[in-house]
Design a protein around this motif. Structure first.
Motif, short mmCIF file in Angstrom:
data_model
loop_
_atom_site.label_atom_id
_atom_site.label_comp_id
_atom_site.label_asym_id
_atom_site.label_seq_id
_atom_site.Cartn_x
_atom_site.Cartn_y
_atom_site.Cartn_z
N ASP A 66 0.92 -1.36 -0.04
CA ASP A 66 0.09 -0.12 0.10
C ASP A 66 0.77 1.24 0.09
O ASP A 66 0.65 2.29 -0.73
CB ASP A 66 -1.03 0.02 1.42
CG ASP A 66 -2.08 1.32 1.19
OD1 ASP A 66 -2.94 1.23 0.36
OD2 ASP A 66 -1.61 2.07 2.14
N GLN A 67 1.90 1.18 0.74
CA GLN A 67 2.78 2.17 0.81
C GLN A 67 3.30 2.59 -0.46
O GLN A 67 3.56 3.71 -0.90
CB GLN A 67 3.92 2.00 1.72
CG GLN A 67 5.04 3.25 1.99
CD GLN A 67 5.84 3.16 3.20
OE1 GLN A 67 6.13 1.68 3.51
NE2 GLN A 67 6.61 4.11 3.64
N GLN A 68 3.96 1.80 -1.34
CA GLN A 68 4.57 1.73 -2.51
C GLN A 68 3.26 2.34 -3.65
O GLN A 68 3.85 3.35 -4.57
CB GLN A 68 4.82 0.49 -3.32
CG GLN A 68 6.21 0.15 -2.40
CD GLN A 68 6.70 -1.41 -2.75
OE1 GLN A 68 6.02 -2.28 -3.08
NE2 GLN A 68 7.93 -1.59 -2.76
N ARG A 118 -9.44 13.19 -6.64
CA ARG A 118 -8.54 12.53 -7.60
C ARG A 118 -7.87 11.39 -7.08
O ARG A 118 -7.39 10.49 -7.86
CB ARG A 118 -7.45 13.83 -7.74
CG ARG A 118 -6.89 13.61 -9.38
CD ARG A 118 -6.54 14.73 -9.97
NE ARG A 118 -5.80 15.62 -9.26
CZ ARG A 118 -5.65 17.03 -9.31
NH1 ARG A 118 -5.92 17.41 -10.76
NH2 ARG A 118 -4.73 17.60 -8.77
N LYS A 119 -7.36 11.44 -6.00
CA LYS A 119 -6.44 10.12 -5.38
C LYS A 119 -7.21 9.09 -5.40
O LYS A 119 -6.98 8.06 -5.65
CB LYS A 119 -5.92 10.75 -4.08
CG LYS A 119 -4.58 11.27 -4.18
CD LYS A 119 -3.92 11.49 -2.92
CE LYS A 119 -2.42 12.12 -3.05
NZ LYS A 119 -1.83 12.07 -1.65
N ASN A 120 -8.62 9.26 -5.06
CA ASN A 120 -9.61 7.99 -4.86
C ASN A 120 -9.76 7.35 -6.18
O ASN A 120 -9.96 5.99 -6.28
CB ASN A 120 -10.71 8.22 -4.29
CG ASN A 120 -10.67 8.36 -2.74
OD1 ASN A 120 -9.65 8.21 -2.13
ND2 ASN A 120 -11.61 9.13 -2.05
N PHE A 121 -9.96 8.41 -7.20
CA PHE A 121 -10.08 8.02 -8.45
C PHE A 121 -9.02 6.91 -9.10
O PHE A 121 -9.09 6.09 -9.70
CB PHE A 121 -10.35 9.08 -9.29
CG PHE A 121 -10.38 8.92 -10.98
CD1 PHE A 121 -11.62 8.41 -11.61
CD2 PHE A 121 -9.35 9.06 -11.79
CE1 PHE A 121 -11.64 8.35 -12.85
CE2 PHE A 121 -9.24 8.64 -13.13
CZ PHE A 121 -10.59 8.24 -13.68
N LEU A 122 -7.71 7.49 -8.80
CA LEU A 122 -6.64 6.70 -9.10
C LEU A 122 -6.44 5.45 -8.43
O LEU A 122 -6.05 4.33 -8.89
CB LEU A 122 -5.31 7.46 -8.85
CG LEU A 122 -5.28 8.74 -9.86
CD1 LEU A 122 -4.07 9.71 -9.44
CD2 LEU A 122 -5.04 8.24 -11.25
N ARG A 123 -6.70 5.48 -6.92
CA ARG A 123 -6.69 4.05 -6.16
C ARG A 123 -7.66 3.13 -6.79
O ARG A 123 -7.29 1.86 -6.80
CB ARG A 123 -6.97 4.55 -4.83
CG ARG A 123 -6.13 5.31 -3.91
CD ARG A 123 -6.72 5.21 -2.67
NE ARG A 123 -5.41 6.24 -1.82
CZ ARG A 123 -5.84 7.45 -1.44
NH1 ARG A 123 -7.10 8.12 -1.87
NH2 ARG A 123 -4.91 8.23 -0.78
N ALA A 151 -7.13 -0.61 -8.32
CA ALA A 151 -7.61 -1.92 -7.64
C ALA A 151 -8.46 -2.75 -8.68
O ALA A 151 -8.26 -3.79 -8.63
CB ALA A 151 -8.71 -1.36 -6.51
N ARG A 152 -8.77 -1.90 -9.76
CA ARG A 152 -9.46 -2.78 -10.92
C ARG A 152 -8.45 -3.55 -11.76
O ARG A 152 -8.69 -4.33 -12.42
CB ARG A 152 -10.60 -1.84 -11.63
CG ARG A 152 -11.67 -1.28 -10.75
CD ARG A 152 -12.52 -0.67 -11.73
NE ARG A 152 -12.94 -1.18 -13.06
CZ ARG A 152 -13.89 -1.97 -13.07
NH1 ARG A 152 -14.83 -1.95 -12.09
NH2 ARG A 152 -14.36 -2.35 -14.21
#
Length: 235
Positions: A175-177, A203-208, A212-213
């Motif tokens: 997760d840190q990486q 924006r960060k959630n969008f990228l996360r 994940a997908r």
């Protein structure tokens, strides 16, 4: 799924037979039985893409009685239009539920020809009726489409094992990486005004969610982070 066989009764078009074989191959069925096919050579149908082995090993039989040899439960696929039937009627969405009630078995899925479907004698010869729900205005379904819908429904059984699985990379980053990578991407987004309609958190959630997908391996993530770092240095 060796517990099932597909029986085509007096099919007219070789390419429909081939399309049925292809549908079977898509969902792991291999036992094809063809009753009184029309004279043209049907085993070489060009529509049997990836299912040549099923076409070549298919049994050609002279009667439905022969086709049901070794079968313990048979289902006649019909639209029920203008038919008075006495057998149990099983709609396709409830097929797997009904099959759970049976002991170990060989189930035959019986389909009629493209023009007239199964005749009354064929239907009465089977143990139950399989009906694919449709609107009243268009009650019948193309033969190959009926076969693929039925095979797909069977594939929803818990014992169905797909040939291909999407496996997550074994060397997944921590997760840190991933967060370090997101920080570099965020800097780039700021510099080029990309998705500035979103807040920093959005924006960060969008990228996360994107990561994940589509999980990346550590090597892939490192490559992308290096690429983004260098873009940041040049902007």
């Amino acid at each position: 799924m060796s517990d099932f066989c597909v029986v085509l009764v007096r099919p007219r078009d070789p390419n429909n037979i081939g399309a049925c074989a292809r549908a079977m191959a898509n969902f792991g069925l291999s036992d094809l039985r063809v009753v009184e096919p029309f004279p043209p050579v049907w085993r070489e149908a060009t529509s049997a893409v990836g299912a040549t082995d099923i076409m070549q090993s298919a049994q050609q039989l002279s009667s439905l009685d022969e086709a049901l040899q070794g079968v313990t439960f048979s289902l006649a696929a019909t639209a029920l239009r203008n038919r008075a039937v006495v057998q149990e009627v099983i709609t396709l969405p409830h097929l797997n539920e009904r099959l759970k009630e049976l002991p170990t078995q060989k189930v035959a899925l019986v389909f009629g020809n493209e023009k007239t479907g199964l005749n009354n004698d064929d239907i009465e010869r089977c143990d139950a009726i399989l009906n694919i729900p449709t609107v009243a205005k268009q009650p019948s379904i193309n033969l190959a489409q009926a076969v693929i819908l039925t095979c797909y429904e069977l594939s929803r059984r818990t014992d169905f094992a797909p040939l291909r699985k999407v496996n997550a990379p074994k060397d997944q980053p921590t997760d840190q990486q991933r967060e370090m990578f997101l920080e570099t991407v965020e800097k780039l987004c700021e510099k080029v005004d990309l998705r500035n309609d979103l807040s920093l958190v959005q924006r960060k959630n969008f990228l996360r969610h994107a990561l994940a997908r589509h999980p990346l391996s550590m090597v892939q993530l490192f490559f992308l982070k290096t690429l983004v770092d260098r873009l940041n240095q040049r902007l």
